[in-house]
Design a protein around this motif. Structure first.
Motif, PDB file in Angstrom:
ATOM      1  N   PRO A 244       0.809  -1.224   0.000  1.00  0.00           N
ATOM      2  CA  PRO A 244       0.000   0.000   0.000  1.00  0.00           C
ATOM      3  C   PRO A 244       0.839   1.271   0.000  1.00  0.00           C
ATOM      4  N   LEU A 245       2.006   1.207   0.644  1.00  0.00           N
ATOM      5  CA  LEU A 245       2.884   2.374   0.654  1.00  0.00           C
ATOM      6  C   LEU A 245       3.514   2.582  -0.715  1.00  0.00           C
ATOM      7  N   ARG A 246       3.988   1.503  -1.328  1.00  0.00           N
ATOM      8  CA  ARG A 246       4.556   1.623  -2.678  1.00  0.00           C
ATOM      9  C   ARG A 246       3.524   2.177  -3.646  1.00  0.00           C
ATOM     10  N   ASP A 247       2.304   1.671  -3.548  1.00  0.00           N
ATOM     11  CA  ASP A 247       1.243   2.122  -4.449  1.00  0.00           C
ATOM     12  C   ASP A 247       0.896   3.585  -4.236  1.00  0.00           C
ATOM     13  N   ALA A 248       1.082   4.054  -3.016  1.00  0.00           N
ATOM     14  CA  ALA A 248       0.690   5.432  -2.697  1.00  0.00           C
ATOM     15  C   ALA A 248       1.711   6.465  -3.163  1.00  0.00           C
ATOM     16  N   ILE A 249       2.941   6.016  -3.422  1.00  0.00           N
ATOM     17  CA  ILE A 249       3.956   6.939  -3.929  1.00  0.00           C
ATOM     18  C   ILE A 249       3.666   7.196  -5.397  1.00  0.00           C
ATOM     19  N   GLU A 250       3.498   8.457  -5.716  1.00  0.00           N
ATOM     20  CA  GLU A 250       3.053   8.833  -7.052  1.00  0.00           C
ATOM     21  C   GLU A 250       3.950   8.251  -8.137  1.00  0.00           C
TER      22      GLU A 250
ATOM     23  N   ALA B  75       9.052  11.570  -0.111  1.00  0.00           N
ATOM     24  CA  ALA B  75       7.950  10.909  -0.821  1.00  0.00           C
ATOM     25  C   ALA B  75       7.249   9.910   0.093  1.00  0.00           C
ATOM     26  N   ILE B  76       8.030   9.188   0.904  1.00  0.00           N
ATOM     27  CA  ILE B  76       7.445   8.242   1.863  1.00  0.00           C
ATOM     28  C   ILE B  76       6.620   8.996   2.898  1.00  0.00           C
ATOM     29  N   PHE B  77       7.186  10.070   3.432  1.00  0.00           N
ATOM     30  CA  PHE B  77       6.475  10.890   4.416  1.00  0.00           C
ATOM     31  C   PHE B  77       5.138  11.373   3.858  1.00  0.00           C
ATOM     32  N   ASP B  78       5.157  11.916   2.648  1.00  0.00           N
ATOM     33  CA  ASP B  78       3.937  12.444   2.031  1.00  0.00           C
ATOM     34  C   ASP B  78       2.916  11.333   1.795  1.00  0.00           C
ATOM     35  N   ALA B  79       3.401  10.168   1.337  1.00  0.00           N
ATOM     36  CA  ALA B  79       2.496   9.050   1.054  1.00  0.00           C
ATOM     37  C   ALA B  79       1.873   8.517   2.338  1.00  0.00           C
ATOM     38  N   VAL B  80       2.683   8.397   3.396  1.00  0.00           N
ATOM     39  CA  VAL B  80       2.157   7.909   4.668  1.00  0.00           C
ATOM     40  C   VAL B  80       1.084   8.869   5.196  1.00  0.00           C
ATOM     41  N   CYS B  81       1.355  10.168   5.121  1.00  0.00           N
ATOM     42  CA  CYS B  81       0.367  11.152   5.587  1.00  0.00           C
ATOM     43  C   CYS B  81      -0.919  11.055   4.771  1.00  0.00           C
ATOM     44  N   ARG B  82      -0.776  10.863   3.468  1.00  0.00           N
ATOM     45  CA  ARG B  82      -1.955  10.767   2.594  1.00  0.00           C
ATOM     46  C   ARG B  82      -2.778   9.523   2.940  1.00  0.00           C
ATOM     47  N   ILE B  83      -2.113   8.391   3.110  1.00  0.00           N
ATOM     48  CA  ILE B  83      -2.813   7.142   3.443  1.00  0.00           C
ATOM     49  C   ILE B  83      -3.534   7.275   4.773  1.00  0.00           C
ATOM     50  N   ARG B  84      -2.826   7.799   5.781  1.00  0.00           N
ATOM     51  CA  ARG B  84      -3.411   7.888   7.108  1.00  0.00           C
ATOM     52  C   ARG B  84      -4.598   8.853   7.123  1.00  0.00           C
ATOM     53  N   ARG B  85      -4.491   9.944   6.382  1.00  0.00           N
ATOM     54  CA  ARG B  85      -5.602  10.908   6.356  1.00  0.00           C
ATOM     55  C   ARG B  85      -6.815  10.346   5.630  1.00  0.00           C
ATOM     56  N   GLU B  86      -6.563   9.479   4.643  1.00  0.00           N
ATOM     57  CA  GLU B  86      -7.676   8.883   3.898  1.00  0.00           C
ATOM     58  C   GLU B  86      -8.380   7.792   4.695  1.00  0.00           C
ATOM     59  N   LYS B  87      -7.617   7.045   5.487  1.00  0.00           N
ATOM     60  CA  LYS B  87      -8.161   5.857   6.142  1.00  0.00           C
ATOM     61  C   LYS B  87      -8.446   6.022   7.631  1.00  0.00           C
ATOM     62  N   LEU B  88      -7.752   6.956   8.273  1.00  0.00           N
ATOM     63  CA  LEU B  88      -7.857   7.063   9.726  1.00  0.00           C
ATOM     64  C   LEU B  88      -8.418   8.422  10.122  1.00  0.00           C
TER      65      LEU B  88
ATOM     66  N   VAL C 277     -17.455   1.935  15.555  1.00  0.00           N
ATOM     67  CA  VAL C 277     -16.298   1.478  14.783  1.00  0.00           C
ATOM     68  C   VAL C 277     -16.199   2.365  13.549  1.00  0.00           C
ATOM     69  N   HIS C 278     -15.022   2.860  13.269  1.00  0.00           N
ATOM     70  CA  HIS C 278     -14.867   3.808  12.164  1.00  0.00           C
ATOM     71  C   HIS C 278     -15.330   3.209  10.845  1.00  0.00           C
ATOM     72  N   GLU C 279     -15.960   4.029  10.031  1.00  0.00           N
ATOM     73  CA  GLU C 279     -16.557   3.542   8.787  1.00  0.00           C
ATOM     74  C   GLU C 279     -15.536   3.125   7.743  1.00  0.00           C
ATOM     75  N   HIS C 280     -14.298   3.594   7.868  1.00  0.00           N
ATOM     76  CA  HIS C 280     -13.273   3.249   6.880  1.00  0.00           C
ATOM     77  C   HIS C 280     -12.177   2.330   7.427  1.00  0.00           C
ATOM     78  N   GLN C 281     -12.115   2.168   8.741  1.00  0.00           N
ATOM     79  CA  GLN C 281     -11.049   1.348   9.340  1.00  0.00           C
ATOM     80  C   GLN C 281     -11.612   0.630  10.561  1.00  0.00           C
ATOM     81  N   ALA C 282     -11.810  -0.668  10.408  1.00  0.00           N
ATOM     82  CA  ALA C 282     -12.459  -1.456  11.459  1.00  0.00           C
ATOM     83  C   ALA C 282     -11.601  -1.604  12.713  1.00  0.00           C
ATOM     84  N   LEU C 283     -10.331  -1.277  12.619  1.00  0.00           N
ATOM     85  CA  LEU C 283      -9.438  -1.423  13.765  1.00  0.00           C
ATOM     86  C   LEU C 283      -9.533  -0.222  14.716  1.00  0.00           C
ATOM     87  N   VAL C 284     -10.253   0.813  14.289  1.00  0.00           N
ATOM     88  CA  VAL C 284     -10.306   2.053  15.054  1.00  0.00           C
ATOM     89  C   VAL C 284     -11.692   2.244  15.669  1.00  0.00           C
ATOM     90  N   LEU C 285     -11.753   2.317  16.989  1.00  0.00           N
ATOM     91  CA  LEU C 285     -12.986   2.649  17.683  1.00  0.00           C
ATOM     92  C   LEU C 285     -13.010   4.157  17.911  1.00  0.00           C
TER      93      LEU C 285
END
Length: 337
Positions: free
Chosen positions: A198-204, A213-226, A291-299
């Protein structure tokens, strides 16, 4: 200068679940001298003690007895070790994500995979936080602690911290050690870790793989999912990913061919979020929590939730997973009191 204790202090802004909670007494610790003063005060007036940073891994009750002490020790020091290695020492009260941003601007790399994890630096070793292929133990050289038994500060080397998956000596003995500073061994040469697809895929596409690029991708993934705790109260991942034996994994694989798991030592680490999602919990709401609508691991706390409601929901989920998968989920956050 003596410590200033405040009474009946609201802790809503000091726990990322955003629960309404009141500290009987509250104090900020900005130096080791403050810690010694607090210890002396507790000798004179013994009371329960809760140490907090940003409250990112905590489930609080409505009333917190005794003393709540916020560790707010600041500071950042960078020491060039020769070659490309840099020793970085951060105060326990420094904000984790901001510290990573600051180091990136200085061309110091190694923590970018763990961007946007909420909380303070002092909490990172306790949980042995990790994300996208990197755990903080991989970067820590030593942790400075105040030992409540010995009444002194000293450094614990990495090997003495007893790091394990989301675990450490600090988590197991939270009433003994207060983390004051953390020392990291980082680099001025990029050592990019992109083992997670998922991280590789997120790097443009077409973008060079770099720490930024890793920092930006991680922030983007986390903001989208968490969910952002400022917007929707939560403590991040609520359950650990359970590790099971090879035989148990094979049994589960036969029953659930699509089960998500990763090799871990002699066994497999199961994706707790996948199991919770498969049981239909994602988006579930009960009272003021859910339970979060996009991430089941997050209450999450929808604004009127409390410890009792989160505890009840977590119990329901754990029991369901135990019945249907034969796997016991372990809660990550600490419940207090």
């Amino acid at each position: 200068m003596s410590l200033v204790f405040q009474r009946n202090v609201p802790l809503k802004a000091l726990n990322t679940f955003g629960f309404d909670s009141i500290a009987e007494r509250f104090v900020r610790l900005e130096s080791v001298d403050d810690i010694h003063a607090l210890h002396a005060s507790l000798d004179e007036n013994p009371s329960p003690l809760l140490l907090i940073g940003g409250g990112s891994n905590l489930v609080l009750g409505r009333q917190v007895p005794g003393v709540v002490a916020q560790v707010a020790i600041a500071g950042i020091e960078c020491e060039e070790l020769g070659g490309d290695r840099v020793r970085v020492t951060l105060g326990a009260g420094e904000e984790w994500h901001s510290s990573i941003e600051s180091l990136l601007r200085q061309g110091i790399y190694g923590l970018e995979n763990m961007a946007l994890i909420p909380g303070c630096v002092g909490a990172a070793p306790v949980q042995n936080i990790g994300a996208y292929g990197v755990e903080v133990k991989d970067r820590i050289e030593a942790v400075e602690v105040y030992d409540w038994q010995q009444r002194r500060c000293f450094w614990l080397k990495n090997a003495d911290c007893e790091f394990a998956y989301r675990d450490s000596v600090f988590k197991r003995h939270y009433d003994r050690y207060l983390i004051t500073r953390v020392r990291f061994l980082l680099s001025r040469v990029a050592e990019c870790v992109v083992t997670y697809k998922p991280l590789r895929d997120a790097i443009e596409t077409g973008l060079e793989v770099s720490p930024q690029a890793i920092f930006d991708a991680v922030c983007r993934i986390r903001r989208e999912k968490l969910p952002d705790p400022v917007v929707l109260g939560n403590a991040g991942s609520f359950f650990k990913n359970p590790v099971v034996s090879m035989s148990q994994y094979e049994t589960l694989k036969a029953k659930c061919p699509n089960i998500v798991a990763y090799a871990e030592g002699d066994g497999f680490k199961l994706a707790a979020g996948w199991m919770i999602d498969q049981r239909g919990w994602k988006g579930f709401r009960q009272e003021g929590v859910g339970v979060h609508e996009h991430q089941a691991l997050v209450l999450v706390n929808y604004g009127k939730g409390d410890r009792r409601q989160i505890e009840a929901l977590a119990g329901m989920i754990s029991e369901d997973i135990q019945v249907h998968f034969g796997v016991q989920l372990e809660i990550e956050p600490r419940f207090y009191p």
